[in-house]
Write a protein that holds these residues in place. Structure first.
Motif, PDB file in Angstrom:
ATOM      1  N   TRP A  76      38.311  45.184  39.996  1.00  0.00           N
ATOM      2  CA  TRP A  76      39.006  44.323  40.964  1.00  0.00           C
ATOM      3  C   TRP A  76      39.790  43.223  40.254  1.00  0.00           C
ATOM      4  CZ3 TRP A  76      40.421  44.122  45.908  1.00  0.00           C
ATOM      5  CH2 TRP A  76      39.906  45.090  46.764  1.00  0.00           C
ATOM      6  N   ALA A  77      39.178  42.618  39.246  1.00  0.00           N
ATOM      7  CA  ALA A  77      39.868  41.564  38.485  1.00  0.00           C
ATOM      8  C   ALA A  77      41.114  42.125  37.809  1.00  0.00           C
ATOM      9  CB  ALA A  77      38.925  40.946  37.447  1.00  0.00           C
ATOM     10  N   GLY A  78      40.983  43.297  37.186  1.00  0.00           N
ATOM     11  CA  GLY A  78      42.133  43.936  36.554  1.00  0.00           C
ATOM     12  C   GLY A  78      43.226  44.249  37.562  1.00  0.00           C
ATOM     13  N   SER A  79      42.833  44.743  38.712  1.00  0.00           N
ATOM     14  CA  SER A  79      43.805  45.047  39.769  1.00  0.00           C
ATOM     15  C   SER A  79      44.543  43.798  40.217  1.00  0.00           C
ATOM     16  CB  SER A  79      43.105  45.681  40.976  1.00  0.00           C
ATOM     17  OG  SER A  79      42.548  46.920  40.629  1.00  0.00           O
ATOM     18  N   LEU A  80      43.798  42.731  40.434  1.00  0.00           N
ATOM     19  CA  LEU A  80      44.433  41.478  40.862  1.00  0.00           C
ATOM     20  C   LEU A  80      45.372  40.928  39.792  1.00  0.00           C
ATOM     21  CD1 LEU A  80      41.467  39.742  42.709  1.00  0.00           C
ATOM     22  CD2 LEU A  80      43.535  40.703  43.731  1.00  0.00           C
TER      23      LEU A  80
END
Length: 144
Positions: free
Chosen positions: A17-21
């Motif tokens: 999720w962090a990478g996606s954001l």
């Protein structure tokens, strides 16, 4: 009895999720910098590079959220590295037909972009490398 540490699924989920954001923020910064989604920077190869980066960032975010981590992290590395290299080249020696940013190392949006891309790079490189390792196989033995 084995003392291997298992990867916590929640930690992997949080990293994805962090990478996606971070990928989406990179895309957003470049949309703002180019003047909107339909705008294209001059010279045209810079404008095309912006659009390719924005699309790649969205695709990387989707891949990570879908759990296609190897390809997602690899694309995230590119989403981080591409603009970092572009920033250095455009502010340093300049690029063909593009010298507007030479010496402008402290542009606020550029600095925000560097911070986000740096964070994405620090997150995505080790996770991509980890995705290359073969998964440990369950042996079926008690205590393994």
């Amino acid at each position: 009895m084995s003392h291997r540490t298992a990867v916590v699924p929640e930690a992997t989920w949080v990293a994805r999720w962090a990478g996606s954001l971070l990928c989406l923020v990179v895309a957003g910064i470049h949309v703002v910098d180019q003047g909107g989604i339909t705008a294209t920077r001059d010279p045209s190869y810079i404008g095309i590079a912006y659009h390719v980066l924005e699309i790649a960032a969205v695709v990387a975010a989707v891949l990570l959220l879908l759990g296609l981590v190897r390809l997602g992290w690899l694309l995230a590395v590119g989403v981080a590295l591409g603009p970092l290299v572009g920033y250095i080249l455009s502010r340093g020696p300049g690029l063909p037909d593009y010298s507007d940013d030479i010496g402008d190392w402290t542009e606020p949006l550029g600095l925000v972009s560097l911070a986000v891309e740096g964070a994405l790079l620090l997150l995505s490189v080790p996770l991509f490398v980890r995705s290359l390792r073969p998964e440990p196989r369950a042996s079926g033995n008690i205590g393994d």
